[in-house]
Design a protein around this motif. Sequence first.
Motif, mmCIF file in Angstrom:
data_model
loop_
_atom_site.group_PDB
_atom_site.id
_atom_site.type_symbol
_atom_site.label_atom_id
_atom_site.label_comp_id
_atom_site.label_asym_id
_atom_site.label_seq_id
_atom_site.Cartn_x
_atom_site.Cartn_y
_atom_site.Cartn_z
ATOM 1 N N THR A 87 0.990 -1.134 0.121
ATOM 2 C CA THR A 87 -0.026 0.017 -0.105
ATOM 3 C C THR A 87 0.806 1.101 -0.039
ATOM 4 O O THR A 87 0.437 2.373 -0.531
ATOM 5 C CB THR A 87 -0.819 -0.176 1.336
ATOM 6 O OG1 THR A 87 -0.385 -0.136 2.305
ATOM 7 C CG2 THR A 87 -1.913 -1.063 1.234
ATOM 8 N N THR A 120 2.502 -8.478 2.962
ATOM 9 C CA THR A 120 1.800 -8.110 4.126
ATOM 10 C C THR A 120 2.890 -7.778 5.005
ATOM 11 O O THR A 120 2.552 -6.833 5.737
ATOM 12 C CB THR A 120 1.079 -9.446 4.765
ATOM 13 O OG1 THR A 120 0.209 -9.866 3.404
ATOM 14 C CG2 THR A 120 0.042 -8.837 5.663
ATOM 15 N N LYS A 124 1.670 -2.042 5.947
ATOM 16 C CA LYS A 124 1.279 -1.306 7.253
ATOM 17 C C LYS A 124 0.057 -1.754 7.736
ATOM 18 O O LYS A 124 -0.671 -0.762 8.669
ATOM 19 C CB LYS A 124 1.308 0.172 6.894
ATOM 20 C CG LYS A 124 2.803 0.680 6.449
ATOM 21 C CD LYS A 124 2.592 1.980 6.076
ATOM 22 C CE LYS A 124 3.900 2.641 5.447
ATOM 23 N NZ LYS A 124 4.197 3.998 6.048
ATOM 24 N N GLY A 125 -0.185 -2.926 7.785
ATOM 25 C CA GLY A 125 -1.367 -3.575 8.870
ATOM 26 C C GLY A 125 -2.589 -3.580 7.741
ATOM 27 O O GLY A 125 -2.800 -3.050 6.763
ATOM 28 N N LEU A 126 -3.491 -4.635 8.272
ATOM 29 C CA LEU A 126 -4.567 -5.004 7.626
ATOM 30 C C LEU A 126 -5.594 -3.829 7.265
ATOM 31 O O LEU A 126 -6.123 -3.887 5.903
ATOM 32 C CB LEU A 126 -5.429 -6.166 8.524
ATOM 33 C CG LEU A 126 -6.425 -6.997 7.614
ATOM 34 C CD1 LEU A 126 -6.063 -7.606 6.261
ATOM 35 C CD2 LEU A 126 -7.201 -7.791 8.720
ATOM 36 N N LYS A 127 -5.937 -3.056 8.237
ATOM 37 C CA LYS A 127 -6.801 -1.974 7.797
ATOM 38 C C LYS A 127 -6.356 -1.147 6.576
ATOM 39 O O LYS A 127 -7.118 -0.790 5.756
ATOM 40 C CB LYS A 127 -6.844 -1.121 8.929
ATOM 41 C CG LYS A 127 -7.853 -0.004 8.872
ATOM 42 C CD LYS A 127 -9.103 -0.138 8.925
ATOM 43 C CE LYS A 127 -10.060 1.024 9.023
ATOM 44 N NZ LYS A 127 -10.952 1.238 7.871
ATOM 45 N N LYS A 128 -4.893 -0.706 6.494
ATOM 46 C CA LYS A 128 -4.436 -0.082 5.355
ATOM 47 C C LYS A 128 -4.675 -0.843 4.142
ATOM 48 O O LYS A 128 -4.918 -0.233 2.990
ATOM 49 C CB LYS A 128 -2.896 0.080 5.590
ATOM 50 C CG LYS A 128 -2.755 1.202 6.613
ATOM 51 C CD LYS A 128 -2.636 2.690 6.003
ATOM 52 C CE LYS A 128 -2.018 3.545 6.906
ATOM 53 N NZ LYS A 128 -2.270 4.996 6.609
ATOM 54 N N GLU A 130 -6.836 -3.062 3.353
ATOM 55 C CA GLU A 130 -8.589 -3.240 3.118
ATOM 56 C C GLU A 130 -8.941 -1.602 2.708
ATOM 57 O O GLU A 130 -9.518 -1.865 1.729
ATOM 58 C CB GLU A 130 -9.295 -3.441 4.382
ATOM 59 C CG GLU A 130 -9.316 -5.001 4.821
ATOM 60 C CD GLU A 130 -9.744 -5.255 6.317
ATOM 61 O OE1 GLU A 130 -10.173 -6.308 6.702
ATOM 62 O OE2 GLU A 130 -9.841 -4.263 7.008
ATOM 63 N N ASP A 131 -8.397 -0.604 3.200
ATOM 64 C CA ASP A 131 -8.816 0.643 2.716
ATOM 65 C C ASP A 131 -8.244 0.846 1.223
ATOM 66 O O ASP A 131 -8.892 1.300 0.563
ATOM 67 C CB ASP A 131 -8.106 1.773 3.855
ATOM 68 C CG ASP A 131 -8.927 1.794 5.030
ATOM 69 O OD1 ASP A 131 -9.926 1.239 5.317
ATOM 70 O OD2 ASP A 131 -8.293 2.387 6.017
ATOM 71 N N GLU A 134 -10.498 -0.904 -1.191
ATOM 72 C CA GLU A 134 -11.725 -0.332 -1.374
ATOM 73 C C GLU A 134 -11.584 0.896 -2.061
ATOM 74 O O GLU A 134 -12.359 1.282 -3.134
ATOM 75 C CB GLU A 134 -12.391 0.008 0.158
ATOM 76 C CG GLU A 134 -13.551 0.754 0.038
ATOM 77 C CD GLU A 134 -14.247 0.748 1.466
ATOM 78 O OE1 GLU A 134 -14.798 1.820 1.685
ATOM 79 O OE2 GLU A 134 -13.937 0.112 2.590
ATOM 80 N N GLU A 135 -10.436 1.698 -1.955
ATOM 81 C CA GLU A 135 -10.338 3.067 -2.543
ATOM 82 C C GLU A 135 -10.029 2.818 -3.920
ATOM 83 O O GLU A 135 -10.750 3.421 -4.830
ATOM 84 C CB GLU A 135 -8.875 3.595 -2.168
ATOM 85 C CG GLU A 135 -8.619 4.924 -2.816
ATOM 86 C CD GLU A 135 -7.039 5.462 -2.330
ATOM 87 O OE1 GLU A 135 -6.679 6.328 -3.098
ATOM 88 O OE2 GLU A 135 -6.675 5.022 -1.369
#
Length: 192
Positions: A87, A120, A124-128, A130-131, A134-135
């Motif tokens: 990411t 992975t 910088k983490g799963l949330k990043k 996923e974002d 989605e973006e």
Amino acid sequence: MPKKIIGLVILAAMIAIVIIGAVKNNTSESDALNNMALGSDVDFLPTEEGLAKGEKAPDFQLTTLDGEVVTLSDYQGQKVILNFWATWCPPCRAEMPHMQNYFEEQAEEANVVILAVNLTTEDKGLKKIEDFVEEFELGFSIPMDDKGAVGSTYQAVSIPTSYMIDTKGRIQNKVVGPMDAPMMEQLVKEME
């Protein structure tokens, strides 16, 4: 005299950086081999594999962001764009809209699967992640290389790195750096 000392210090620092980089790279390769030997969650299947053009692509099994288990060899009979990304990588961000456009407009007709492997351990983490997905509204599979073994095996040192794999599971091309949709189209045509 002080200029000579400063020059020597700078030279010594540069040599130390090169040595540390070489040792770290060898350690990463050793770690990947140890992970394979210790039976990590990445399964490598023994075949005549390699990363040179015409060689069988090393098989692997990873779990996607959606929880689906994917195995590279399951896609034999289809062409595969195997992409490695993270990411935080600006060229990866530039490439993803092109990859999504290619996926939406041409992949099905061209018999192409896109596996965009997220590095992975480098991210910088799963949330990043996923974002990011989605973006860019990514619709293709996002396998998660949470041990770093697949990225290491495929020598994804600079990212993005992509491999074009033909219907027989053989590597036909390696691209280091971002691709656009016309480039993907051309590389896929060259696999025919």
